[in-house]
Every structure is written in C-alpha cells, then in structure tokens.
Motif scaffolding. Structure first.
Motif, mmCIF file in Angstrom:
data_model
loop_
_atom_site.group_PDB
_atom_site.id
_atom_site.type_symbol
_atom_site.label_atom_id
_atom_site.label_comp_id
_atom_site.label_asym_id
_atom_site.label_seq_id
_atom_site.Cartn_x
_atom_site.Cartn_y
_atom_site.Cartn_z
ATOM 1 N N TYR A 1 7.076 -36.054 6.543
ATOM 2 C CA TYR A 1 6.827 -35.516 5.199
ATOM 3 C C TYR A 1 8.048 -35.664 4.298
ATOM 4 O O TYR A 1 8.131 -35.005 3.259
ATOM 5 C CB TYR A 1 6.428 -34.040 5.305
ATOM 6 N N GLY B 1 9.979 -32.749 2.719
ATOM 7 C CA GLY B 1 9.506 -32.071 1.518
ATOM 8 C C GLY B 1 8.219 -31.307 1.769
ATOM 9 O O GLY B 1 8.069 -30.619 2.775
ATOM 10 N N THR B 2 7.261 -31.460 0.849
ATOM 11 C CA THR B 2 6.012 -30.693 0.888
ATOM 12 C C THR B 2 5.090 -31.190 1.998
ATOM 13 O O THR B 2 4.895 -32.387 2.173
ATOM 14 C CB THR B 2 5.292 -30.803 -0.463
ATOM 15 N N SER C 1 6.308 -26.225 2.774
ATOM 16 C CA SER C 1 7.229 -27.349 2.866
ATOM 17 C C SER C 1 7.936 -27.334 4.211
ATOM 18 O O SER C 1 7.911 -26.327 4.937
ATOM 19 C CB SER C 1 8.273 -27.283 1.738
#
Length: 540
Positions: free
Chosen positions: A225, A228-229, A235
């Motif tokens: 990811y 991040g989110t 997150s």
C-alpha cells in the motif's frame, strides 16, 4: 539418559527427534517454497501479484501471530497432543492447498496451514528442552538447527523442481506423505509430559493475537500500500500504531498477572533469554534481508532461472546443515555465547564480502564462496542460540519460552522483509537514474535526457518494471539498438548497486546480533543442575 521426571520407557531421548525434526522441516520449507511458484500461480489463477503475494503472507501472518498462544497451550495440555494436533492440521491444510480451485481458496488453506505450523513449532523446542538433560541439550538443538539450515534452501530448490515437472499443486501435496510418516513416528515416540493445571489467560490471548496481528500485517503489507492508505481512513501507519498500543497493553496485562500470564515476564529477567530473543530477531531479519535482494539480483541481473538461482545458495545451506550439529554439541561443552558471537561475526563478514561482489556479469564462484561463509555463520548461530534461549527455562514455562523465542524470530523476519523492500525500492529510485546517466554518455545528445527520464520512470514503477525502456518512434535502428543496450546496462548496474547497498543494511543488523551475543553471560552449562535451579539463580 533423560531429564529428571521424564519416562521414555527405556528409550533414548534421541528417539523423539525424528518426528519433531520432520514436522519442523515441513514448516520451514513451506515458508520459502511458494516464492518460486509465484509466476506460475499468477498464470494458473489469472491473479495479480498482490493477490498471489497473499498466498505466502497468509501463512506467515497466522504462523507468527499464534506462536505465543500455542507455546502456552503446550504448557497447559502437554507438548505431545498439541504437536499431534498441529501436524494433522498442517497435513490436511496442505491437501486443501493442492486442491484449491481459486486464489481465494488457496489463501484460506495457507492461513490454516500457518495455524498448524504455529501449533507445532514451540512444541519442538519445548519437547527437546524437557526431555534432554542440560548437558545433552545443545547437541539435540544442533540437529534441530541443522534442519532449519537445510530447509532454507530446500524450499526454493524443491519448489523449482516440482513446478517445472509435475505442477504447482505438488509443492503442497509433497507434505502429505511426509506428514503421515511424521504422525506415525510422533504417536510412537513422543512421551506424555506433565502438564500444569492453571487458568488460561484469555484476555492475554486476545491482546497478543490482535496486537501482533496488526503489527505483522502493517509491516508485512506496508510496501503493498506504499505505506499509505489501505481503505478509507485506515492507513498503514495507523494499523502499525494500533498494533503497538495493543501490544503495549498486552505487556502491562502480563505484568499484572505474574505467573498466570500467557507470557510470564520473569522469563526476561534471565539475561541470556532476553538477549537470545533479540539476537534471534536479528538473525531472522538478516536472513530475510539477504535472500530477497540477492535472489532478485541473480534472476534480474545475471539472468538465472529460479531453479539455478536457488542452486547458488545450495552449498552454503548444506554447510550450515553440517556445521549446526557440531555447534550444538560445542555449546554443551563451552559457553554458547562464543559460538553465537563467532557465528554472527562470520555472517557479517561473509555478507559484507558478498555485497562487494554483487555486480553485473560477475562469475558465479565469486558469489558461492561468501555464501559458504554464510552457511558456516548460520550453522554456528542457530543451534547454540536456541540452547541459550532455553537453558534457563523450567518445566512449567518451557512452552511459553519457546513460543516467545520463535515469535521474536518470526517478527524479526517480518520487520526485515518490510525494511529490505523499502530500502531496495528507495535505493533503486536513486541508483538506476545515476547508472542511466553514465550509460547515456555513449548515446546521441538528443536522446540522453529522454533516456534517463525513461529509466527513472521505469524504476519508480516497481522492482520488476525496470527492465524495459520504450524506444521512441522514428529512432533509426542503430540508435534504437544502442538505446536498448544502454537501458540493459543501466538497469543491471543500478539494480546491482541497490542490492549491494541493501545487503549492507543486513550487515549492520548482524553486528547488533553479535553485540547481543557478547553481552550474554559466559558461564558453561553445568551437568546435573536442574533448569529450575538455574532460573532461580538467574533471578537472584
């Protein structure tokens, strides 16, 4: 001769090793055997790389998260029934993996397989700790450690052979006959050991599973990811932070419960146990950090097939399997800290030398030689480290201690995987454009900047996407050929440099492991002294 209070009905304590080692061998092989089949699984299920990545992640996640709990189950119900249950679960899950018709079914079966592995692993160490007398325990753990060394490379080699000959299903089906033999031997050879009737720490189980689950998931999947989110407001940093908070709450709860805890914190009063856990995490971090960039380098830069790439490490793993039993016996006769410290030092030097040899076009023998040193180092480290971690455990907490030691090793590997992927990706973004600027010197002036920018974008797109740079339309054939040659040279040089720099990170971690070993107590094992007495002495 067996440990006090253990009745093997006249059999040698060595009779318990075959089923324990067979089960442990299957567990360790299945941590690596799937990696070699990733492209095949993508084609078989028409799945993305991320989806197929979960075939391995699901196994490692359930395996790492449950080790603390399953270690304590061995203390509560006995190592024998918990090991047998894990062996049955692991073998049946292997059958389900081979029969899976979709990627989702395979991922679910692999998660169950991880549960079986978690049930078995702490019981192997706990059974050895409780059956063997102190003066023989190092030799037994030496054999156990040699299994890990051989399994490290057996996974990729066996996986390559099976995938290329009979199909990917057989990387799982092969566990069925091995599991059946291990089950037969376990029923016949493993003794029923005394259990300790006490309340089971249910809140501790929940806190440990949730806390470790969040930490392991965040670290293991963070690169997927891009740190991040994940979805909506969730997150990767939030998941890791939540895992750290829950794990902190688990530690406070364990401190409150004292002897009734899932993980009695008094184990860490024993200096060698605490430092052995830290060193175990360091060596697992390093092993992950070594093989990930090195295997990619062998395939992407040197152009080796997956099977041939696996064979480069085969001599070193065989050396590890030979050295480990001798190192285990040595730790019965002299202070084990010196074997572990020597092992970490040999590992650090070997990987440092390997980093200097990771270059485009290097002869393979110049890579095999430092990998032989790697084999010597792992053989010297793994078995005595297990002995140092278990020497101070008494009969009541052998399972909990083994679970803690194996948990820290697995979490160290997960952290190593996350850090190494992040470091390699970050370095590629720098080393490939730099190599492209050097390679562009021989190109026409009007093609140099577009060429460097193309390599930079390809490197930023991912590890596997850096091999191709598009040739603009209308470029003459001679210039197009020069562009492709320059691109290949830039990719090879840039990737080799990034891989070497990533290996240097693992050298630093190995130095920390050596410092942990030097800080351990240097007393020799004392024949005839019960483990409980040593715990009391250490606590005093």
């Amino acid at each position: 001769m067996t440990a006090p209070g253990v009745d093997l009905q006249g059999r040698s304590p060595w009779s318990v090793l075959p089923p324990l080692c067979l089960g442990f061998f299957m567990i360790m092989v299945d941590t690596t055997i799937v990696n070699i089949a990733v492209p095949t699984l993508q084609a078989a299920f028409d799945a993305s790389l991320t989806t197929v990545g979960w075939v391995n992640s699901a196994y490692l996640l359930t395996f790492a998260v449950l080790l603390l709990v399953t270690g304590r189950l061995g203390d509560r119900f006995g190592p024998r029934p918990v090991f047998l249950a894990g062996l049955v679960v692991f073998t049946l899950a292997s059958l389900a993996c081979g029969l899976a018709g979709t990627a989702g079914q395979l991922i679910a079966a692999r998660a169950v397989q991880g549960v079986g592995g978690a049930l078995m692993t702490p019981q192997t160490m706990a059974m050895i700790t409780r059956v063997f007398p102190p003066q023989k325990r190092g030799a037994a753990l030496g054999v156990w450690g040699s299994v890990a060394g051989v399994a490290t490379i057996t996974g990729p080699v066996l996986g390559g052979l099976l995938v290329e000959t009979v199909g990917w299903e057989w990387i799982f089906f092969v566990n069925i006959p091995v599991g059946a033999v291990a089950l037969w031997l376990a029923v016949r050879a493993l003794p029923d050991l005394p259990t300790h009737d006490r309340t089971f720490d249910v809140p501790g189980v929940v806190l440990s599973v949730v806390g470790l689950g969040l930490l392991v998931f965040g670290l293991q999947e963070g690169a997927t990811y891009e740190w991040g989110t994940i979805a909506g407001p969730v997150s990767v940093p939030l998941v890791i932070g939540a895992g750290a908070l829950v794990t902190g709450a688990f530690v406070l709860w364990q401190r409150r419960l004292g002897e009734s805890a899932l993980l009695p914190l008094r184990l860490f009063v024993h200096r060698n146990f605490a430092l052995a856990n830290a060193a175990g995490a360091a060596v697992s971090f390093a092993m992950t950090g070594i093989f990930f960039p090195f295997t990619l380098y062998l395939q992407q830069v040197l152009g080796l097939s997956p099977l041939h790439a696996a064979l480069v490490g085969l001599p070193g793993s065989l050396v590890s399997g030979v050295v480990a039993p001798f190192a285990g016996r040595l730790s019965d006769r002299v202070a084990g800290k010196w074997a572990v410290a020597t092992g970490f030092s040999v590992l650090a030097v070997s990987i440092g030398v390997l980093a200097t040899q990771v270059q485009p076009g290097v002869p393979l023998w110049r890579l095999v030689v430092p990998m032989l040193g790697f084999g010597v180092g792992t053989g010297l480290t793994f078995s005595p480290l297990g002995n140092l971690a278990t020497t101070g455990l008494d009969q009541r907490t052998a399972g909990a201690g083994a679970g803690a030691f194996n948990t820290t090793r697995q979490v160290g590997g997960v952290i190593g995987s996350a850090v190494v992927v992040a470091v390699l990706t970050t370095r590629l973004a720098t080393t490939m454009p730099a190599a492209a600027r050097d390679a562009a010197a021989g190109l026409p002036a009007d093609l140099r900047e577009p060429f460097v920018e193309g390599v930079r974008q390809a490197a930023a797109a991912g590890l596997g996407a850096a091999g191709g740079v598009d040739v603009p339309d209308g470029v003459p054939p001679d210039a197009a050929a020069a562009l492709r040659a320059a691109a290949r040279a830039a990719v090879d040089a840039g990737f080799a440099t990034a891989a070497a720099q990533t290996l240097a990170v693992t050298v630093g971690v190995l130095v920390l492991g050596a410092l942990c070993a030097f800080a351990m107590r240097g007393h020799q094992p004392v024949p005839g002294v019960a483990p409980a007495a040593r715990v009391a002495d250490a606590a005093g």
